[in-house]
Write a protein that holds these residues in place. Structure first.
Motif, PDB file in Angstrom:
ATOM      1  N   VAL A  94      49.446  28.895   5.979  1.00 54.99           N
ATOM      2  CA  VAL A  94      49.516  28.643   7.418  1.00 54.99           C
ATOM      3  C   VAL A  94      49.304  29.985   8.118  1.00 54.99           C
ATOM      4  O   VAL A  94      50.029  30.943   7.858  1.00 54.99           O
ATOM      5  N   HIS A  95      48.296  30.042   8.981  1.00 50.24           N
ATOM      6  CA  HIS A  95      47.924  31.309   9.633  1.00 50.24           C
ATOM      7  C   HIS A  95      48.002  31.208  11.146  1.00 50.24           C
ATOM      8  O   HIS A  95      47.854  30.132  11.716  1.00 50.24           O
ATOM      9  N   GLU A  96      48.183  32.361  11.768  1.00 47.53           N
ATOM     10  CA  GLU A  96      48.021  32.451  13.218  1.00 47.53           C
ATOM     11  C   GLU A  96      47.024  33.551  13.536  1.00 47.53           C
ATOM     12  O   GLU A  96      46.822  34.474  12.750  1.00 47.53           O
ATOM     13  N   GLN A 105      42.659  39.119  14.746  1.00 55.43           N
ATOM     14  CA  GLN A 105      43.077  39.147  13.345  1.00 55.43           C
ATOM     15  C   GLN A 105      43.891  37.910  13.052  1.00 55.43           C
ATOM     16  O   GLN A 105      44.373  37.257  13.951  1.00 55.43           O
ATOM     17  N   MET A 106      44.032  37.615  11.768  1.00 57.07           N
ATOM     18  CA  MET A 106      44.927  36.524  11.431  1.00 57.07           C
ATOM     19  C   MET A 106      45.913  36.958  10.369  1.00 57.07           C
ATOM     20  O   MET A 106      45.667  37.864   9.593  1.00 57.07           O
ATOM     21  N   ARG A 107      47.045  36.300  10.410  1.00 55.22           N
ATOM     22  CA  ARG A 107      48.057  36.623   9.414  1.00 55.22           C
ATOM     23  C   ARG A 107      48.796  35.352   9.024  1.00 55.22           C
ATOM     24  O   ARG A 107      48.845  34.380   9.773  1.00 55.22           O
ATOM     25  N   LEU A 128      46.248  28.784  15.747  1.00 60.49           N
ATOM     26  CA  LEU A 128      46.910  28.440  14.491  1.00 60.49           C
ATOM     27  C   LEU A 128      45.960  27.646  13.611  1.00 60.49           C
ATOM     28  O   LEU A 128      45.175  26.832  14.101  1.00 60.49           O
ATOM     29  N   HIS A 129      46.030  27.874  12.317  1.00 60.29           N
ATOM     30  CA  HIS A 129      45.166  27.116  11.407  1.00 60.29           C
ATOM     31  C   HIS A 129      45.727  27.147   9.991  1.00 60.29           C
ATOM     32  O   HIS A 129      46.567  27.975   9.667  1.00 60.29           O
ATOM     33  N   LEU A 130      45.220  26.233   9.176  1.00 59.03           N
ATOM     34  CA  LEU A 130      45.460  26.307   7.741  1.00 59.03           C
ATOM     35  C   LEU A 130      44.317  27.115   7.162  1.00 59.03           C
ATOM     36  O   LEU A 130      43.176  26.985   7.594  1.00 59.03           O
ATOM     37  N   MET A 131      44.621  27.963   6.187  1.00 58.17           N
ATOM     38  CA  MET A 131      43.559  28.716   5.546  1.00 58.17           C
ATOM     39  C   MET A 131      43.464  28.264   4.101  1.00 58.17           C
ATOM     40  O   MET A 131      44.449  28.294   3.367  1.00 58.17           O
ATOM     41  N   PHE A 132      42.279  27.768   3.756  1.00 56.98           N
ATOM     42  CA  PHE A 132      42.010  27.400   2.367  1.00 56.98           C
ATOM     43  C   PHE A 132      41.463  28.656   1.692  1.00 56.98           C
ATOM     44  O   PHE A 132      40.333  29.077   1.967  1.00 56.98           O
ATOM     45  N   GLU A 172      36.344  35.028   9.860  1.00 60.10           N
ATOM     46  CA  GLU A 172      36.285  35.809   8.624  1.00 60.10           C
ATOM     47  C   GLU A 172      37.637  36.442   8.407  1.00 60.10           C
ATOM     48  O   GLU A 172      38.293  36.870   9.332  1.00 60.10           O
ATOM     49  N   HIS A 173      38.016  36.505   7.167  1.00 57.55           N
ATOM     50  CA  HIS A 173      39.315  37.083   6.867  1.00 57.55           C
ATOM     51  C   HIS A 173      39.205  38.592   6.712  1.00 57.55           C
ATOM     52  O   HIS A 173      38.188  39.104   6.299  1.00 57.55           O
ATOM     53  N   ASN A 174      40.248  39.290   7.118  1.00 55.66           N
ATOM     54  CA  ASN A 174      40.253  40.747   6.955  1.00 55.66           C
ATOM     55  C   ASN A 174      40.653  41.123   5.546  1.00 55.66           C
ATOM     56  O   ASN A 174      41.594  40.604   5.034  1.00 55.66           O
TER      57      ASN A 174
HETATM   58 CU   LIG Z   1      43.336  32.523   8.416  1.00 56.02          CU
END
Ligand SMILES: [Cu+2]
Length: 174
Positions: A94-96, A105-107, A128-132, A172-174
């Motif tokens: 679970v990311h924000e 950025q997301m974490r 907010l999102h789910l990250m697969f 894109e993820h950091n």
């Molecule tokens: Cu994410």
């Protein structure tokens, strides 16, 4: 519908081989006959209603995909989305999204996401999102991704995420 069915079968076939080599997803790989083929029907789980779960097609080589949905909580107590799993990826977080200067950025939300009592939480692109994480293959438009979400009170709930078109400005993820 024929194409959708084929996509579903492909996803379930993937889940079978994945569960064999990795985790014990004993329930994975079995289609729930009550499930809508479109995956757009709201899913009820106790006091929770999971609405419009969708994902986005990924570009070749992408390692992550996003998952989005709205979660209504009719209970008089809050619940908490603490994580999930899917045969389509190594893990689900679970990311924000946060702004750091001009950089988005997301974490990971280590303690999960609260679904307020009598309220709702919305996971949507840009927020907010789910990250697969470490998807096993690119997410293709029209595919269905079976995801087992885990809530502190409602427990485990399986939801189908329908893959929509890619967004050119995808995350894109950091
Ligand atoms: Cu994410």
């Amino acid at each position: 519908m024929k194409i959708l069915r084929t996509a579903l079968l492909a996803v379930f076939a993937t889940s079978l081989s994945f569960s064999a080599m990795a985790h014990d997803h004993s329930k994975m790989g079995q289609a729930d006959p009550s499930m809508s083929e479109e995956g757009m029907e709201p899913v009820k789980a106790g006091n929770l209603t999971l609405i419009n779960a969708f994902s986005r097609a990924t570009l070749p080589g992408a390692k992550v995909g996003g998952g989005y949905l709205k979660i209504d909580n009719a209970a008089s107590e809050p619940d908490r989305l603490i994580g999930g799993s899917t045969p389509a990826a190594e893990r689900v977080e679970v990311h924000e999204m946060t702004m750091n200067g001009n950089v988005m950025q997301m974490r990971q939300l280590e303690n999960g996401l609260e679904i307020p009592a009598g309220g709702s939480a919305e996971l949507a692109p840009g927020g907010l999102h789910l990250m697969f994480i470490n998807i096993v293959k690119p997410l293709k438009e029209g595919d269905m991704i079976p995801v087992t979400l885990e809530f502190a009170k409602a427990g485990k709930v399986e939801v189908q995420f329908m893959v929509g078109a890619a967004n050119a400005a995808g995350m894109e993820h950091n």
